[in-house]
Design an enzyme around this catalytic site. Structure first.
Site, PDB file in Angstrom:
ATOM      1  N   ASP A 178      -5.757  12.046   2.551  1.00  0.00           N
ATOM      2  CA  ASP A 178      -6.075  12.266   1.137  1.00  0.00           C
ATOM      3  C   ASP A 178      -7.468  12.846   0.980  1.00  0.00           C
ATOM      4  O   ASP A 178      -8.380  12.518   1.726  1.00  0.00           O
ATOM      5  CB  ASP A 178      -5.968  10.957   0.360  1.00  0.00           C
ATOM      6  CG  ASP A 178      -6.850   9.860   0.958  1.00  0.00           C
ATOM      7  OD1 ASP A 178      -6.635   9.505   2.136  1.00  0.00           O
ATOM      8  OD2 ASP A 178      -7.765   9.351   0.264  1.00  0.00           O
TER       9      ASP A 178
ATOM     10  N   HIS B  96      -4.245   6.623  -1.262  1.00  0.00           N
ATOM     11  CA  HIS B  96      -4.849   6.626   0.072  1.00  0.00           C
ATOM     12  C   HIS B  96      -3.796   6.792   1.172  1.00  0.00           C
ATOM     13  O   HIS B  96      -4.139   7.083   2.316  1.00  0.00           O
ATOM     14  CB  HIS B  96      -5.602   5.307   0.266  1.00  0.00           C
ATOM     15  CG  HIS B  96      -6.905   5.437   1.003  1.00  0.00           C
ATOM     16  ND1 HIS B  96      -7.602   6.626   1.136  1.00  0.00           N
ATOM     17  CD2 HIS B  96      -7.662   4.503   1.658  1.00  0.00           C
ATOM     18  CE1 HIS B  96      -8.710   6.417   1.828  1.00  0.00           C
ATOM     19  NE2 HIS B  96      -8.765   5.148   2.161  1.00  0.00           N
TER      20      HIS B  96
ATOM     21  N   PHE C 128      -5.094  -0.252   9.921  1.00  0.00           N
ATOM     22  CA  PHE C 128      -5.787  -0.073   8.650  1.00  0.00           C
ATOM     23  C   PHE C 128      -6.745   1.109   8.775  1.00  0.00           C
ATOM     24  O   PHE C 128      -7.190   1.477   9.855  1.00  0.00           O
ATOM     25  CB  PHE C 128      -6.506  -1.345   8.168  1.00  0.00           C
ATOM     26  CG  PHE C 128      -5.545  -2.384   7.655  1.00  0.00           C
ATOM     27  CD1 PHE C 128      -5.084  -2.336   6.344  1.00  0.00           C
ATOM     28  CD2 PHE C 128      -5.064  -3.383   8.486  1.00  0.00           C
ATOM     29  CE1 PHE C 128      -4.185  -3.270   5.875  1.00  0.00           C
ATOM     30  CE2 PHE C 128      -4.167  -4.320   8.036  1.00  0.00           C
ATOM     31  CZ  PHE C 128      -3.716  -4.265   6.720  1.00  0.00           C
TER      32      PHE C 128
ATOM     33  N   ASN D 273      -9.863   2.079   8.211  1.00  0.00           N
ATOM     34  CA  ASN D 273     -11.185   2.193   8.841  1.00  0.00           C
ATOM     35  C   ASN D 273     -11.153   2.206  10.358  1.00  0.00           C
ATOM     36  O   ASN D 273     -12.152   2.554  10.974  1.00  0.00           O
ATOM     37  CB  ASN D 273     -12.132   1.030   8.492  1.00  0.00           C
ATOM     38  CG  ASN D 273     -11.981   0.501   7.116  1.00  0.00           C
ATOM     39  OD1 ASN D 273     -11.133   0.920   6.371  1.00  0.00           O
ATOM     40  ND2 ASN D 273     -12.820  -0.429   6.806  1.00  0.00           N
TER      41      ASN D 273
ATOM     42  N   TYR E 150       0.807  -1.222   0.000  1.00  0.00           N
ATOM     43  CA  TYR E 150       0.000   0.000   0.000  1.00  0.00           C
ATOM     44  C   TYR E 150       0.845   1.280   0.000  1.00  0.00           C
ATOM     45  O   TYR E 150       0.286   2.378  -0.063  1.00  0.00           O
ATOM     46  CB  TYR E 150      -0.909   0.032   1.237  1.00  0.00           C
ATOM     47  CG  TYR E 150      -1.851  -1.137   1.352  1.00  0.00           C
ATOM     48  CD1 TYR E 150      -2.946  -1.277   0.502  1.00  0.00           C
ATOM     49  CD2 TYR E 150      -1.654  -2.121   2.324  1.00  0.00           C
ATOM     50  CE1 TYR E 150      -3.808  -2.354   0.609  1.00  0.00           C
ATOM     51  CE2 TYR E 150      -2.518  -3.203   2.440  1.00  0.00           C
ATOM     52  CZ  TYR E 150      -3.587  -3.321   1.580  1.00  0.00           C
ATOM     53  OH  TYR E 150      -4.447  -4.383   1.687  1.00  0.00           O
TER      54      TYR E 150
ATOM     55  N   ASN F 161     -13.177   7.110   5.470  1.00  0.00           N
ATOM     56  CA  ASN F 161     -13.342   6.157   6.568  1.00  0.00           C
ATOM     57  C   ASN F 161     -12.378   6.394   7.723  1.00  0.00           C
ATOM     58  O   ASN F 161     -12.718   6.127   8.883  1.00  0.00           O
ATOM     59  CB  ASN F 161     -13.183   4.729   6.048  1.00  0.00           C
ATOM     60  CG  ASN F 161     -14.357   4.278   5.198  1.00  0.00           C
ATOM     61  OD1 ASN F 161     -15.479   4.740   5.398  1.00  0.00           O
ATOM     62  ND2 ASN F 161     -14.112   3.412   4.238  1.00  0.00           N
TER      63      ASN F 161
END
Length: 246
Positions: A91, A19, A64, A66, A14, A112
């Site tokens: 972002d 993101h 993560f 969320n 990632y 989120n």
């Protein structure tokens, strides 16, 4: 004390995602200001340093996106910080690439990570009035494309404006420490210059309809080539366009 939290997803796969621009910005601050090595705490990675004589903590939640609020909430409660001591970097789809905005409060706007932080700031006065540094990544053009877009990597061509943006943030951090958000944004605007309108990968607009060379010549403020007044070419042009004055 100031807590600057960058949002993103943990893991090498990632690292270059749009993101993860919050992680990337905080990493640049960490590198340029000689912060302490990252350590695991509060379900995240945390580091501390000094900016203009004030202690600053950097946090990258490892829960993560969320569940970012779990990490941020733990750090806030441990250090007994006020909501005004928190800055979250993340972002923003609704800002063009290379644009930046800093504002206290506001809605999560579908993000989120921000939704999670809002949920874990309960019990704090003005719980949603923390400062938000929104970094523009542009919008893919359709809501159906958003998930794939934000989890997609930045293109190599984006590196130029990303480097300018991260350097500008790190070099002008003292304005945020002094709570001079407008001064910070003004400095960033100067740093970015023409890059404020940089374009990331986005739907390509249809090319303008092709025009004939004659039509282009009429529209351009250029000197038109000399038109023959006699001979076969002159007769052909006269038939096509009519005689001058018709």
């Amino acid at each position: 004390m100031l807590l600057i939290t960058g949002l993103g997803n943990p893991g090498a796969q990632y690292a270059r995602n749009r993101h993860n621009i919050g992680f990337m910005a905080v990493d640049e601050i960490h590198a340029r200001h000689r912060f302490s090595p990252w350590s695991k705490k509060f379900q995240g990675l945390i580091s501390e340093g000094m900016i203009d004589g004030e202690k600053v903590l950097l946090l990258k939640p490892q829960t993560f996106m969320n569940l970012s609020g779990q990490s941020v909430g733990e750090a806030m409660r441990f250090y007994k910080l006020a909501i005004s001591d928190l800055i979250v970097v993340y972002d923003e789809l609704d800002l063009p690439p290379a644009k930046l905005r800093v504002k206290a409060g506001g809605s999560a706007n579908g993000h989120n990570g921000i939704k999670s932080i809002d949920q874990h700031m309960h019990g704090l006065l003005n719980s949603k009035e923390y400062r938000r540094m929104r970094l523009g990544i542009g919008h893919p053009g359709s809501k159906d494309l958003v998930h794939h877009y934000v989890l997609g990597d930045f293109a190599k061509a984006d590196n130029e404006w990303l480097d300018l943006l991260f350097t500008g943030i790190a070099d002008n951090l003292s304005y945020l420490v002094k709570k001079d958000d407008n001064g910070f944004m003004n400095k960033l605007s100067l740093v970015m210059g023409g890059k404020q309108d940089a374009k990331a990968e986005a739907p390509v607009k249809a090319a303008p309809k092709a025009q004939s060379h004659i039509r282009q010549a009429r529209q351009n403020n250029t000197i038109a080539p000399k038109v023959p007044t006699t001979g076969p070419m002159a007769d052909m042009l006269a038939k096509l366009f009519g005689k001058k004055g018709d």
